[in-house]
Design a protein around this motif. Structure first.
Motif, mmCIF file in Angstrom:
data_model
loop_
_atom_site.group_PDB
_atom_site.id
_atom_site.type_symbol
_atom_site.label_atom_id
_atom_site.label_comp_id
_atom_site.label_asym_id
_atom_site.label_seq_id
_atom_site.Cartn_x
_atom_site.Cartn_y
_atom_site.Cartn_z
ATOM 1 N N ASN A 1 0.815 -1.214 0.000
ATOM 2 C CA ASN A 1 0.000 0.000 0.000
ATOM 3 C C ASN A 1 0.848 1.264 0.000
ATOM 4 O O ASN A 1 0.344 2.356 -0.283
ATOM 5 C CB ASN A 1 -0.943 0.007 1.203
ATOM 6 C CG ASN A 1 -2.128 -0.928 1.017
ATOM 7 O OD1 ASN A 1 -2.519 -1.205 -0.121
ATOM 8 N ND2 ASN A 1 -2.686 -1.427 2.102
ATOM 9 N N ARG A 2 2.124 1.117 0.320
ATOM 10 C CA ARG A 2 3.018 2.288 0.304
ATOM 11 C C ARG A 2 3.695 2.482 -1.050
ATOM 12 O O ARG A 2 4.359 3.483 -1.282
ATOM 13 C CB ARG A 2 4.096 2.132 1.389
ATOM 14 C CG ARG A 2 3.563 2.245 2.808
ATOM 15 C CD ARG A 2 4.692 2.482 3.802
ATOM 16 N NE ARG A 2 5.668 1.402 3.777
ATOM 17 C CZ ARG A 2 5.608 0.322 4.557
ATOM 18 N NH1 ARG A 2 4.586 0.171 5.407
ATOM 19 N NH2 ARG A 2 6.544 -0.607 4.499
ATOM 20 N N ILE A 3 3.542 1.515 -1.956
ATOM 21 C CA ILE A 3 4.147 1.636 -3.286
ATOM 22 C C ILE A 3 3.359 2.662 -4.100
ATOM 23 O O ILE A 3 2.139 2.540 -4.237
ATOM 24 C CB ILE A 3 4.142 0.275 -4.017
ATOM 25 C CG1 ILE A 3 4.940 -0.750 -3.226
ATOM 26 C CG2 ILE A 3 4.715 0.419 -5.429
ATOM 27 C CD1 ILE A 3 4.874 -2.150 -3.813
ATOM 28 N N PRO A 4 3.998 3.652 -4.639
ATOM 29 C CA PRO A 4 3.271 4.698 -5.387
ATOM 30 C C PRO A 4 2.653 4.157 -6.676
ATOM 31 O O PRO A 4 3.216 3.275 -7.323
ATOM 32 C CB PRO A 4 4.348 5.746 -5.678
ATOM 33 C CG PRO A 4 5.637 4.986 -5.632
ATOM 34 C CD PRO A 4 5.452 3.913 -4.587
ATOM 35 N N MET A 5 1.509 4.691 -7.007
ATOM 36 C CA MET A 5 0.844 4.334 -8.252
ATOM 37 C C MET A 5 1.550 5.024 -9.424
ATOM 38 O O MET A 5 2.155 6.087 -9.270
ATOM 39 C CB MET A 5 -0.619 4.760 -8.211
ATOM 40 C CG MET A 5 -1.431 4.084 -7.116
ATOM 41 S SD MET A 5 -1.673 2.326 -7.441
ATOM 42 C CE MET A 5 -2.800 2.402 -8.839
ATOM 43 N N LEU A 6 1.451 4.437 -10.588
ATOM 44 C CA LEU A 6 2.054 5.005 -11.795
ATOM 45 C C LEU A 6 1.090 5.973 -12.462
ATOM 46 O O LEU A 6 -0.128 5.776 -12.440
ATOM 47 C CB LEU A 6 2.407 3.892 -12.784
ATOM 48 C CG LEU A 6 3.448 2.860 -12.341
ATOM 49 C CD1 LEU A 6 3.552 1.757 -13.394
ATOM 50 C CD2 LEU A 6 4.801 3.510 -12.126
ATOM 51 N N THR A 7 1.637 6.993 -13.060
ATOM 52 C CA THR A 7 0.803 7.868 -13.884
ATOM 53 C C THR A 7 0.514 7.138 -15.203
ATOM 54 O O THR A 7 1.146 6.130 -15.528
ATOM 55 C CB THR A 7 1.513 9.195 -14.182
ATOM 56 O OG1 THR A 7 2.671 8.921 -15.001
ATOM 57 C CG2 THR A 7 1.946 9.884 -12.895
ATOM 58 N N GLU B 1 3.656 7.080 -17.335
ATOM 59 C CA GLU B 1 4.651 6.130 -16.828
ATOM 60 C C GLU B 1 4.253 4.698 -17.164
ATOM 61 O O GLU B 1 5.086 3.890 -17.587
ATOM 62 C CB GLU B 1 4.804 6.296 -15.311
ATOM 63 C CG GLU B 1 5.484 7.578 -14.892
ATOM 64 C CD GLU B 1 5.463 7.790 -13.397
ATOM 65 O OE1 GLU B 1 6.348 8.478 -12.866
ATOM 66 O OE2 GLU B 1 4.522 7.262 -12.730
ATOM 67 N N GLU B 2 2.986 4.400 -16.976
ATOM 68 C CA GLU B 2 2.490 3.049 -17.272
ATOM 69 C C GLU B 2 2.664 2.724 -18.753
ATOM 70 O O GLU B 2 3.120 1.631 -19.118
ATOM 71 C CB GLU B 2 1.013 2.955 -16.876
ATOM 72 C CG GLU B 2 0.360 1.617 -17.196
ATOM 73 C CD GLU B 2 -1.114 1.629 -16.854
ATOM 74 O OE1 GLU B 2 -1.943 1.489 -17.776
ATOM 75 O OE2 GLU B 2 -1.439 1.799 -15.653
ATOM 76 N N LYS C 1 8.156 -3.209 -12.347
ATOM 77 C CA LYS C 1 7.565 -1.952 -11.882
ATOM 78 C C LYS C 1 6.055 -1.936 -12.113
ATOM 79 O O LYS C 1 5.296 -1.441 -11.287
ATOM 80 C CB LYS C 1 8.226 -0.771 -12.593
ATOM 81 C CG LYS C 1 9.673 -0.535 -12.174
ATOM 82 C CD LYS C 1 10.288 0.646 -12.918
ATOM 83 C CE LYS C 1 11.735 0.870 -12.505
ATOM 84 N NZ LYS C 1 12.382 1.995 -13.237
ATOM 85 N N SER D 1 3.443 -1.873 -8.833
ATOM 86 C CA SER D 1 2.532 -0.738 -8.648
ATOM 87 C C SER D 1 1.070 -1.171 -8.594
ATOM 88 O O SER D 1 0.198 -0.361 -8.259
ATOM 89 C CB SER D 1 2.721 0.279 -9.781
ATOM 90 O OG SER D 1 2.349 -0.271 -11.036
ATOM 91 N N ARG E 1 -1.448 -3.679 -4.812
ATOM 92 C CA ARG E 1 -2.550 -3.288 -3.931
ATOM 93 C C ARG E 1 -3.897 -3.667 -4.545
ATOM 94 O O ARG E 1 -4.862 -3.930 -3.824
ATOM 95 C CB ARG E 1 -2.495 -1.790 -3.626
ATOM 96 C CG ARG E 1 -2.762 -0.887 -4.824
ATOM 97 C CD ARG E 1 -2.773 0.576 -4.426
ATOM 98 N NE ARG E 1 -1.438 1.030 -4.036
ATOM 99 C CZ ARG E 1 -1.209 2.188 -3.420
ATOM 100 N NH1 ARG E 1 -2.227 2.975 -3.105
ATOM 101 N NH2 ARG E 1 0.020 2.550 -3.120
#
Length: 296
Positions: free
Chosen positions: A34-40, A43-44, A62, A66, A69
């Motif tokens: 849950n602390r892993i940042p989501m990709l824009t 970026e995806e 990566k 991402s 979660r």
């Protein structure tokens, strides 16, 4: 990707998927993902193109990390089946990796939407394989009914006729199918051996399942033999001319065992030699053998 990728879970790190060290428990894992940042979106798309065009496993990792979660969230919805949350998440992670491998960023769909199907499919397969020793759902229609029925049941009690009718109408299936699936879901696995050494032992399933009379192979052989004796034999005899049939029946199908006619007796009946009767008999039996092949 499950077999080749370095992202595939292994051993005690089954849920880690690239995290350094052992996270220790499911709560620590969930907190970490849950602390892993989501990709824009950009970026995806960039990472997905690197994976597709260059087979870049770093980009694949990566993308997977991402979206871990998402797997946790989906797996939580299947806790009612009594299977470990960690196992559900691990199977969902496999589905996520399959989705990442097949994802095409140029189709105009975000990975989160595309991956949901693969994650659920993998979790569904795991539940169906492990929820009962004997599979309760094998066809696509049965699987849909299984998961919908489980989510629609309000309690462990049997559904009322009205509830059965409502669900059958909603899923566009026969009410008999709903009743059958509910019965199969309500059943439970039983031990082959009796729990004690008293007189009840002889009523345990192992007592009759081990009987030769009830053994599936023996039962099939007996059924096949009966069919061969009735349909097969009559069909084979119909292939013969009257004289050949008379010789075979007199020689081998006499009512009393051991009372079959001799070659000389039949030779006198047909006015030919005993050798000729033997030749006719041999040819008739060969012809019957070919006709009986369809029944073996």
């Amino acid at each position: 990707m499950r077999a080749q990728s370095a992202l595939v879970p292994q051993g005690n790190h089954a849920l880690a998927l690239g995290f350094p060290g052992n996270l220790g428990n499911i709560e620590a894992y969930i907190s970490a993902v849950n602390r892993i940042p989501m990709l824009t979106h950009d970026e995806e798309t960039s990472l997905a193109r690197r994976l597709r065009d260059q087979s870049d496993l770093g980009a694949a990792q990566k993308l997977v990390m991402s979206h871990l979660r998402l797997v946790v969230s989906i797996a939580r919805g299947y806790l009612g089946y009594g299977l470990p949350h960690a196992d559900l998440i691990q199977e969902g992670n496999i589905g996520l990796m399959k989705a990442v491998k097949r994802f095409d960023p140029d189709q105009g769909v975000r990975l989160v939407s595309y991956a949901m199907h693969w994650i659920k499919a993998e979790i569904h397969e795991y539940i169906l394989k492990n929820w009962r020793l004997v599979k309760v759902a094998t066809t696509k229609a049965q699987r849909k009914l299984f998961f919908n029925l489980r989510s629609h049941k309000e309690s462990l009690d049997a559904m009322t006729p009205a509830q059965v009718d409502d669900l059958a109408r909603e899923l566009n299936v026969k009410r008999e199918d709903v009743i059958e699936m509910e019965t199969r879901m309500s059943g439970h696995d039983i031990a082959l051996d009796a729990p004690s050494d008293d007189e009840d032992d002889k009523f345990a399933p192992i007592a009759y399942l081990s009987s030769d009379a009830n053994e599936p192979t023996k039962a099939l052989e007996a059924r096949q033999y009966d069919r061969l004796q009735s349909e097969g034999l009559e069909a084979a005899l119909e292939k013969l001319d009257p004289r050949s049939r008379r010789i075979v029946e007199a020689r081998w199908l006499a009512n009393d065992e051991g009372s079959g006619a001799t070659l000389h007796e039949l030779a006198d009946e047909f006015g030919v030699s005993a050798e000729r009767i033997r030749q006719i008999e041999s040819a008739a039996l060969k012809k019957m053998k070919g006709a009986l092949a369809a029944y073996t």
